[in-house]
Design a protein around this motif. Sequence first.
Motif, short mmCIF file in Angstrom:
data_model
loop_
_atom_site.label_atom_id
_atom_site.label_comp_id
_atom_site.label_asym_id
_atom_site.label_seq_id
_atom_site.Cartn_x
_atom_site.Cartn_y
_atom_site.Cartn_z
N LEU A 108 6.33 13.53 6.13
CA LEU A 108 5.38 14.64 6.11
C LEU A 108 5.86 15.73 5.16
O LEU A 108 5.08 16.29 4.40
N ILE B 101 4.47 0.92 0.49
CA ILE B 101 5.68 1.30 1.21
C ILE B 101 6.35 2.49 0.53
O ILE B 101 7.42 2.37 -0.09
N GLY B 102 5.71 3.63 0.64
CA GLY B 102 6.28 4.86 0.09
C GLY B 102 6.86 5.67 1.23
O GLY B 102 7.41 5.11 2.19
N ALA B 162 -1.34 2.50 3.22
CA ALA B 162 -0.57 3.73 3.03
C ALA B 162 -0.26 3.91 1.54
O ALA B 162 0.81 4.36 1.17
N ALA B 167 -5.59 3.97 -5.01
CA ALA B 167 -5.41 2.53 -4.83
C ALA B 167 -6.05 2.02 -3.54
O ALA B 167 -6.19 0.81 -3.34
N VAL B 171 -7.25 -1.89 -2.80
CA VAL B 171 -6.40 -2.59 -1.83
C VAL B 171 -7.25 -3.05 -0.65
O VAL B 171 -7.14 -4.18 -0.18
N PRO B 188 -6.41 9.48 1.91
CA PRO B 188 -7.56 10.40 2.05
C PRO B 188 -8.75 9.93 1.23
O PRO B 188 -9.13 10.55 0.26
N1 LIG Z 1 3.52 11.14 3.43
C1 LIG Z 1 2.75 11.59 4.38
O1 LIG Z 1 3.22 12.20 5.33
C2 LIG Z 1 1.30 11.38 4.37
C3 LIG Z 1 0.55 12.00 5.33
C4 LIG Z 1 -0.81 11.79 5.35
C5 LIG Z 1 -1.38 10.99 4.41
N2 LIG Z 1 -0.66 10.40 3.47
C6 LIG Z 1 -1.30 9.52 2.52
O2 LIG Z 1 -0.67 8.26 2.62
C7 LIG Z 1 -0.61 7.66 1.37
C8 LIG Z 1 0.82 7.35 1.04
O3 LIG Z 1 1.58 8.53 1.03
P1 LIG Z 1 3.08 8.51 0.60
O4 LIG Z 1 3.61 9.86 0.76
O5 LIG Z 1 3.78 7.41 1.31
O6 LIG Z 1 2.97 8.15 -0.95
P2 LIG Z 1 4.05 7.46 -1.86
O7 LIG Z 1 3.71 7.73 -3.24
O8 LIG Z 1 5.41 7.83 -1.37
O9 LIG Z 1 3.89 5.92 -1.59
C9 LIG Z 1 2.82 5.17 -2.08
C10 LIG Z 1 3.29 3.75 -2.22
O10 LIG Z 1 2.19 2.91 -2.50
C11 LIG Z 1 2.55 2.00 -3.51
N3 LIG Z 1 1.34 1.57 -4.18
C12 LIG Z 1 0.63 2.21 -5.14
N4 LIG Z 1 -0.43 1.49 -5.51
C13 LIG Z 1 -0.39 0.36 -4.79
C14 LIG Z 1 -1.22 -0.77 -4.74
N5 LIG Z 1 -2.30 -0.88 -5.49
N6 LIG Z 1 -0.88 -1.76 -3.89
C15 LIG Z 1 0.21 -1.66 -3.11
N7 LIG Z 1 1.01 -0.59 -3.10
C16 LIG Z 1 0.73 0.40 -3.95
C17 LIG Z 1 3.48 2.73 -4.39
O11 LIG Z 1 4.31 1.86 -5.09
C18 LIG Z 1 4.27 3.57 -3.38
O12 LIG Z 1 5.39 2.87 -2.91
C19 LIG Z 1 -1.25 8.64 0.40
O13 LIG Z 1 -2.60 8.29 0.23
C20 LIG Z 1 -1.15 9.95 1.12
O14 LIG Z 1 -2.21 10.81 0.73
C21 LIG Z 1 0.70 10.58 3.43
#
Ligand SMILES: NC(=O)c1ccc[n+]([C@@H]2O[C@H](COP(=O)([O-])OP(=O)(O)OC[C@H]3O[C@@H](n4cnc5c(N)ncnc54)[C@H](O)[C@@H]3O)[C@@H](O)[C@H]2O)c1
Lengths: 251, 251
Positions: A108, B101-102, B162, B167, B171, B188
């Motif tokens: 987060l 897997i981010g 995620a 994407a 996906v 989102p």
């Molecule tokens: N981090 C949070 O706490 C949080 C909270 C709410 C919503 N989100 C949403 O969740 C999503 C991920 O957030 P995050 O912080 O982990 O982002 P991030 O950038 O850390 O991770 C995204 C991952 O997705 C992978 N990716 C990109 N395109 C892809 C594809 N076409 N197929 C497979 N994998 C792919 C990337 O390589 C990366 O590892 C975002 O949409 C973000 O808005 C995140």
Amino acid sequence: MATGRTHRPATRSRGIPEATVARLPLYLRALTALSERSVPTVSSEELAAAAGVNSAKLRKDFSYLGSYGTRGVGYDVEYLVYQISRELGLTQDWPVVIVGIGNLGAALANYGGFASRGFRVAALIDADPAMAGKPVAGIPVQHSDQLEKIIEDNGVSIGVIATPAGAAQPVCDRLVAAGITSILNFAPTVLSVPDGVDVRKVDLSIELQILAFHEQRKAGEGAAADAGAVPLAPKASRKGPDGDVPAVMPA
Amino acid sequence: MATGRTHRPATRSRGIPEATVARLPLYLRALTALSERSVPTVSSEELAAAAGVNSAKLRKDFSYLGSYGTRGVGYDVEYLVYQISRELGLTQDWPVVIVGIGNLGAALANYGGFASRGFRVAALIDADPAMAGKPVAGIPVQHSDQLEKIIEDNGVSIGVIATPAGAAQPVCDRLVAAGITSILNFAPTVLSVPDGVDVRKVDLSIELQILAFHEQRKAGEGAAADAGAVPLAPKASRKGPDGDVPAVMPA
DNA sequence: ATGTCTTTGTGAACGCGTGCACAAAGATGG
DNA sequence: CCATCTTTGTGCACGCGTTCACAAAGACAT
Ligand SMILES: NC(=O)c1ccc[n+]([C@@H]2O[C@H](COP(=O)([O-])OP(=O)(O)OC[C@H]3O[C@@H](n4cnc5c(N)ncnc54)[C@H](O)[C@@H]3O)[C@@H](O)[C@H]2O)c1
Ligand SMILES: NC(=O)c1ccc[n+]([C@@H]2O[C@H](COP(=O)([O-])OP(=O)(O)OC[C@H]3O[C@@H](n4cnc5c(N)ncnc54)[C@H](O)[C@@H]3O)[C@@H](O)[C@H]2O)c1
């Protein structure tokens, strides 16, 4: 839906239905995208499609905010973005504290979309002394001892709880006592708070269970794979004459 | 509520109202806690308090599943745990794939509560070649190329998205084409899927905005920092002929 | 058995949310 | 200035969800 306010009889806050409030961020997102593409106006039909809702519903939602559209033309994108932002309170800055910097809390903290709309991470708080001072997402984690001081000093009114379930209620109590009046809870616990404090929860486990329910239905009623015995024989399974236990519908 | 299925006219699946389905996991959690404390029975009043709902609502919810209570006594905890689990489809195992897997995806992979109720992480999938093979939470990340194969081989029907917002739809399309029929979306974005596919979304940003809305209300109508007029425009707050406050969003 | 006491299961009323359908507003063109 | 055409704003009806309130079911004691 990972959501849910604390019980309040649907306090139609100032004339705007709760259901409408929940959709405003959706509209705002769609409008922002249009704005970035320099689209000047949108019809309710187009915007509704972009937000994934019914156009009549969208128009009614906007009508609660006032009449911002122009018949025969549609809505002015920039103007609507401003109106909704103002209505949601996004024209001001909201400092937020995150408590519990573990897997989720760290994610987060690293989340960009957080700050993108007026929400600023004022502090990261964790009870683990080993975490203290360690930077996460560029922000040094502070110890729980500082919780009250941090909240007061920064005028924080929104708190995010990402601690283990057991710690959630105590943390919640401290947050509330320190002045927090809005809480976003990620721990799988029912928080109890005094009136005037809003709680919304995000519960991954519940979401998955709801999906599983529908998935099971889709899989066809009869395909019940479990032949598993009942863990505990229902003690009241012998319900006298009318005998009943509705045949535990296996079908 | 960070939730929302794709539009479907409230398909009261098999007689059980959607609102009830959404509460079953809540009851189940409370019941599980009671079970661990070896409590044999609970009254609707007690259980309702633990789950944070109205007792009449709880009784009505249970009545949709059948009559599992005993008047004058209450509900048999173990039996009810079983019935609800069965109804939710938790007596079987649900393999799940997480795509992206981010920060968040990794946190989800590490989440213990995931597996605790029949949900098994079958695979972690990411588009980044650099991630491939790298273990996260003990499971090696696999490249997107394998997506279809993974889903087919493991008979996966639930997918978690995620990835970044951009994407998400692509996906999603691939997941659906590969046979996924239930999606939990953290990006989102409004996903569009064919009939028969369920989508639930968890949107942190929306939750915060809803909290901000109420927070703004609580802060007192006039104390707002914005120069705007009254927070509530009864309706006649028409946009002036010259109005159109361009006012770009400050966030 | 019979009576009392507890707690379920549900009928009924009500309010919220949704979506249809249309009149009115206003733009646009002649 | 008038006609036409587009799109809003909303009246209305309907269905879902919530809650109250109570009859009936059953446990338990006598
Ligand atoms: N981090 C949070 O706490 C949080 C909270 C709410 C919503 N989100 C949403 O969740 C999503 C991920 O957030 P995050 O912080 O982990 O982002 P991030 O950038 O850390 O991770 C995204 C991952 O997705 C992978 N990716 C990109 N395109 C892809 C594809 N076409 N197929 C497979 N994998 C792919 C990337 O390589 C990366 O590892 C975002 O949409 C973000 O808005 C995140
Ligand atoms: N990880 C996920 O994807 C995920 C998903 C849904 C829900 N959750 C829930 O979110 C919560 C956090 O999950 P996690 O995976 O990050 O757990 P975690 O164990 O990785 O992190 C918990 C953190 O909270 C801190 N903490 C414990 N007690 C505290 C206290 N009293 N005050 C302040 N900090 C305290 C711990 O030091 C730790 O850093 C849990 O309740 C979990 O059920 C997590």
